[in-house]
Scaffold this motif. Structure first.
Motif, short mmCIF file in Angstrom:
data_model
loop_
_atom_site.label_atom_id
_atom_site.label_comp_id
_atom_site.label_asym_id
_atom_site.label_seq_id
_atom_site.Cartn_x
_atom_site.Cartn_y
_atom_site.Cartn_z
N THR A 14 0.87 -1.24 -0.03
CA THR A 14 -0.29 0.24 -0.05
C THR A 14 0.66 1.09 0.01
O THR A 14 0.40 2.56 -0.77
CB THR A 14 -0.90 -0.21 1.40
N ILE A 17 2.00 2.01 -3.70
CA ILE A 17 1.33 2.45 -4.64
C ILE A 17 0.71 3.97 -3.87
O ILE A 17 1.29 4.74 -4.99
CB ILE A 17 -0.04 1.89 -4.04
N THR A 21 1.74 7.47 -6.29
CA THR A 21 0.83 8.27 -6.43
C THR A 21 1.10 9.59 -6.19
O THR A 21 1.20 11.02 -6.81
CB THR A 21 -0.44 8.20 -5.56
N VAL A 43 -7.04 7.22 -5.73
CA VAL A 43 -6.10 6.76 -5.27
C VAL A 43 -6.58 6.30 -3.73
O VAL A 43 -6.75 5.34 -3.19
CB VAL A 43 -5.10 6.62 -5.97
N ASN A 46 -9.23 4.50 -1.39
CA ASN A 46 -9.37 2.84 -1.46
C ASN A 46 -8.77 2.49 -0.40
O ASN A 46 -8.57 1.65 0.04
CB ASN A 46 -8.64 2.18 -3.08
N TYR A 47 -7.79 3.48 0.60
CA TYR A 47 -6.76 2.94 1.62
C TYR A 47 -7.32 4.01 3.25
O TYR A 47 -7.56 2.85 3.84
CB TYR A 47 -5.30 3.47 1.40
N SER A 243 -10.34 8.49 -13.54
CA SER A 243 -10.34 8.13 -11.94
C SER A 243 -12.01 8.76 -11.12
O SER A 243 -12.50 7.95 -10.19
CB SER A 243 -9.41 8.69 -11.27
#
Length: 256
Positions: A14, A17, A21, A43, A46-47, A243
């Motif tokens: 993670t 990524i 980003t 992006v 998502n986390y 996106s």
């Protein structure tokens, strides 16, 4: 030393990524002076929820904006800065209130719509105004503050105003960086008072991503792209559009 400062808040995959980003987002920031949340926001959500992603980007944007300002402060047009600031602050207060008091799924849908509309706007390239009246400081300043606080990206509205009011690109860029720097400080103060940074994991994540920010800024300044900046920007807008559509789709299906 607290455990929060000893361990990464996310797993390595993670973080990798996020690192890529954030690096890409600050390449865009280095070129355009804004846009980090448009690239990184879809992006990051998502986390983490948007109500955490935006405060994270505020911390990073503060470093980036003042770093850019340190190199260009001589070009700041102070009269335009003073026109925009009061309205920017009013918009920021409204945006923070909405950010911290709106359901996550509603925010995801709103951000998806915002990002999609922004990408369509930039890709269709409407005819720009050569000169804007100073009265545009009120709607564009307030809108920039609102969108900046709510979605982390109101800089394009400041750019529209400043490009229509200043004589050179250096003046527009320096004044915009100053405004974004002040805006991030205002948002950071309000978010701190609201308790957004009570969770140290958010601050630690920003520290882990700081090298990605520096790499992105360096790349934007020094890498010579094989394609033109116009083509590069259009490619990024396509990514932003994809996106935004993805966020709208996920929000409509109730995917968090």
């Amino acid at each position: 030393m607290p455990d929060a400062f000893l361990h990464a808040p996310f797993d390595n995959a993670t973080l990798a990524i996020m690192f890529v980003t954030i690096s890409l987002a600050y390449i865009i920031f280095s070129i355009a002076g804004f846009g980090t949340a448009l690239v990184a926001g879809p992006v990051l959500v998502n986390y983490m929820p948007l109500s955490q992603a935006i405060p994270l980007l505020v911390l990073l944007d503060c470093v980036a904006a003042f770093g850019k300002l340190a190199r260009m402060h001589k070009h700041v047009v102070r009269i335009e800065l003073t026109r925009l600031l009061p309205f920017m602050m009013l918009g920021s207060v409204a945006g923070i209130a909405l950010l911290l008091n709106t359901r996550a799924d509603v925010l995801m849908l709103a951000m998806g719509c915002f990002v999609t509309l922004y990408a369509v706007y930039t890709m269709t390239k409407p005819i720009g105004t050569r000169h804007l009246s100073a009265t545009w400081a009120m709607p564009l300043g307030a809108g920039g503050g609102l969108f900046g606080a709510l979605f982390g990206s109101g800089g394009f509205l400041y750019a529209i105003y400043l490009n229509g009011r200043t004589n050179t690109k250096e003046q527009a860029s320096a004044t915009q960086s100053t405004l974004i720097g002040i805006s991030t400080l205002v948002r950071m103060a309000m978010l701190t008072l609201a308790g957004a940074y009570a969770d140290l994991a958010l601050v630690v994540t920003a520290l882990y991503l700081l090298p990605a920010l520096l790499l992105g800024l360096w790349a934007g300044e020094h890498i010579s792209f094989k394609i033109s900046r116009h083509t590069f920007t259009r490619l990024i807008n396509i990514i932003i559009l994809a996106s935004g559509i993805t966020l709208v789709y996920r929000a409509c299906l109730g995917i968090n």
